[in-house]
Write a protein that holds these residues in place. Structure first.
Motif, mmCIF file in Angstrom:
data_model
loop_
_atom_site.group_PDB
_atom_site.id
_atom_site.type_symbol
_atom_site.label_atom_id
_atom_site.label_comp_id
_atom_site.label_asym_id
_atom_site.label_seq_id
_atom_site.Cartn_x
_atom_site.Cartn_y
_atom_site.Cartn_z
ATOM 1 N N ARG A 40 5.880 -11.153 3.672
ATOM 2 C CA ARG A 40 4.836 -10.742 2.304
ATOM 3 C C ARG A 40 5.880 -9.710 1.709
ATOM 4 O O ARG A 40 5.883 -9.163 0.366
ATOM 5 C CB ARG A 40 3.704 -9.480 3.113
ATOM 6 C CG ARG A 40 2.585 -9.873 2.226
ATOM 7 C CD ARG A 40 1.456 -8.857 3.054
ATOM 8 N NE ARG A 40 0.952 -8.498 1.367
ATOM 9 C CZ ARG A 40 -0.407 -8.290 1.683
ATOM 10 N NH1 ARG A 40 -1.194 -8.611 1.908
ATOM 11 N NH2 ARG A 40 -1.538 -7.296 0.896
ATOM 12 N N GLU A 41 6.280 -8.592 2.569
ATOM 13 C CA GLU A 41 7.428 -8.075 2.043
ATOM 14 C C GLU A 41 8.460 -8.493 1.227
ATOM 15 O O GLU A 41 8.402 -7.567 0.443
ATOM 16 C CB GLU A 41 8.603 -7.028 3.098
ATOM 17 C CG GLU A 41 8.642 -6.289 3.045
ATOM 18 C CD GLU A 41 9.548 -5.573 4.557
ATOM 19 O OE1 GLU A 41 10.975 -5.150 4.320
ATOM 20 O OE2 GLU A 41 8.647 -4.830 4.637
ATOM 21 N N ASN A 42 8.729 -9.250 1.682
ATOM 22 C CA ASN A 42 9.929 -10.080 0.541
ATOM 23 C C ASN A 42 9.010 -9.908 -0.634
ATOM 24 O O ASN A 42 10.256 -10.195 -1.999
ATOM 25 C CB ASN A 42 10.329 -11.619 0.736
ATOM 26 C CG ASN A 42 12.028 -10.685 1.860
ATOM 27 O OD1 ASN A 42 12.433 -9.498 2.188
ATOM 28 N ND2 ASN A 42 11.724 -11.626 3.351
ATOM 29 N N LEU A 43 8.056 -10.992 -0.979
ATOM 30 C CA LEU A 43 7.525 -11.252 -1.733
ATOM 31 C C LEU A 43 7.501 -9.952 -2.282
ATOM 32 O O LEU A 43 7.144 -10.252 -3.686
ATOM 33 C CB LEU A 43 6.700 -12.380 -1.247
ATOM 34 C CG LEU A 43 6.471 -13.715 -0.637
ATOM 35 C CD1 LEU A 43 5.226 -14.435 -0.749
ATOM 36 C CD2 LEU A 43 7.314 -14.505 -1.876
ATOM 37 N N THR A 44 7.008 -8.846 -2.504
ATOM 38 C CA THR A 44 6.308 -7.961 -3.190
ATOM 39 C C THR A 44 7.335 -6.780 -2.959
ATOM 40 O O THR A 44 7.008 -6.352 -4.623
ATOM 41 C CB THR A 44 5.947 -6.466 -1.884
ATOM 42 O OG1 THR A 44 6.485 -6.442 -0.769
ATOM 43 C CG2 THR A 44 4.689 -7.430 -1.186
ATOM 44 N N VAL A 45 9.148 -7.066 -3.091
ATOM 45 C CA VAL A 45 10.115 -6.820 -3.424
ATOM 46 C C VAL A 45 10.613 -7.465 -4.908
ATOM 47 O O VAL A 45 11.122 -6.964 -5.409
ATOM 48 C CB VAL A 45 11.142 -6.318 -1.846
ATOM 49 C CG1 VAL A 45 12.090 -6.083 -2.867
ATOM 50 C CG2 VAL A 45 10.688 -5.341 -1.203
ATOM 51 N N GLU A 46 10.870 -8.059 -4.473
ATOM 52 C CA GLU A 46 10.602 -9.275 -5.579
ATOM 53 C C GLU A 46 9.456 -8.941 -6.709
ATOM 54 O O GLU A 46 10.268 -9.258 -8.068
ATOM 55 C CB GLU A 46 10.796 -10.904 -5.199
ATOM 56 C CG GLU A 46 12.162 -11.574 -4.685
ATOM 57 C CD GLU A 46 12.271 -13.064 -3.805
ATOM 58 O OE1 GLU A 46 11.437 -13.382 -4.467
ATOM 59 O OE2 GLU A 46 13.034 -13.423 -2.844
ATOM 60 N N ALA A 47 8.659 -9.017 -6.694
ATOM 61 C CA ALA A 47 7.708 -8.797 -7.508
ATOM 62 C C ALA A 47 7.719 -7.749 -8.463
ATOM 63 O O ALA A 47 7.101 -7.412 -8.879
ATOM 64 C CB ALA A 47 6.268 -8.923 -7.538
#
Length: 177
Positions: A40-47
């Motif tokens: 989830r953290e990786n997805l929010t950073v990419e978003a």
């Protein structure tokens, strides 16, 4: 009637299946939450990353010799208005801006330090006043103790004198007999 070991809960295959299911559940319970938060953290950073406004294609980057690679990236930010504004500033303006920022930070630190010193002085003054009160109280107590000790010595002398006179008059102490 005897029970067969092939039927019911004592079947080794059934026990093995239950142990495997319990093991899988435990591994999922232990590994699942950290893995979920990591993904989830990786997805929010990419978003949250803004899209690149550069006009450079990956094919152009790989076809450039290594010596010219850095110079080709200099053209990449020309279309970004914020980047071009920063690049147009000359070195003197950048250095003076940096000095002003450093001066502001230093002034802020100096103000915080002065405030901390002032608070420390106030606290130290309060402790010093309390220490003076304590010393004054100790002196008063010491004087009272000395007076009480002198009065006790005088009272003991007077008691001894009266006891001596009473013995001369024929008094006998009943406690000693």
């Amino acid at each position: 009637m005897a029970h067969s070991s092939r039927h019911g809960f004592c079947n080794p295959g059934f026990l093995r299946l239950v142990l495997v299911l319990v093991s899988v559940c435990l591994v999922g319970y232990i590994v699942g939450p950290p893995l979920y938060w990591h993904l989830r953290e990786n997805l929010t950073v990419e978003a949250s990353c803004p899209p690149c406004v550069c006009d450079c294609s990956s094919e152009a980057i790989f076809s450039i010799p290594l010596g010219l690679l850095n110079s080709s990236f200099a053209d990449c930010g020309k279309h970004d208005p914020d980047m071009s504004e920063e690049m147009e500033k000359d070195i003197v303006n950048l250095l003076s801006e940096e000095l002003n920022l450093q001066r502001n930070v230093t002034n802020d630190n100096l103000e915080h330090t002065k405030a901390a010193i002032l608070d420390m002085k106030k606290t130290s003054s309060q402790y010093q006043k309390e220490a003076e009160k304590c010393n004054s109280g100790m002196e008063t107590c010491e004087e009272a103790r000395e007076k009480a000790e002198a009065a006790l010595v005088a009272e003991c002398k007077l008691s001894a004198l009266w006891e001596k006179r009473a013995r001369e008059q024929g008094w006998k102490d009943r406690r000693r007999a």
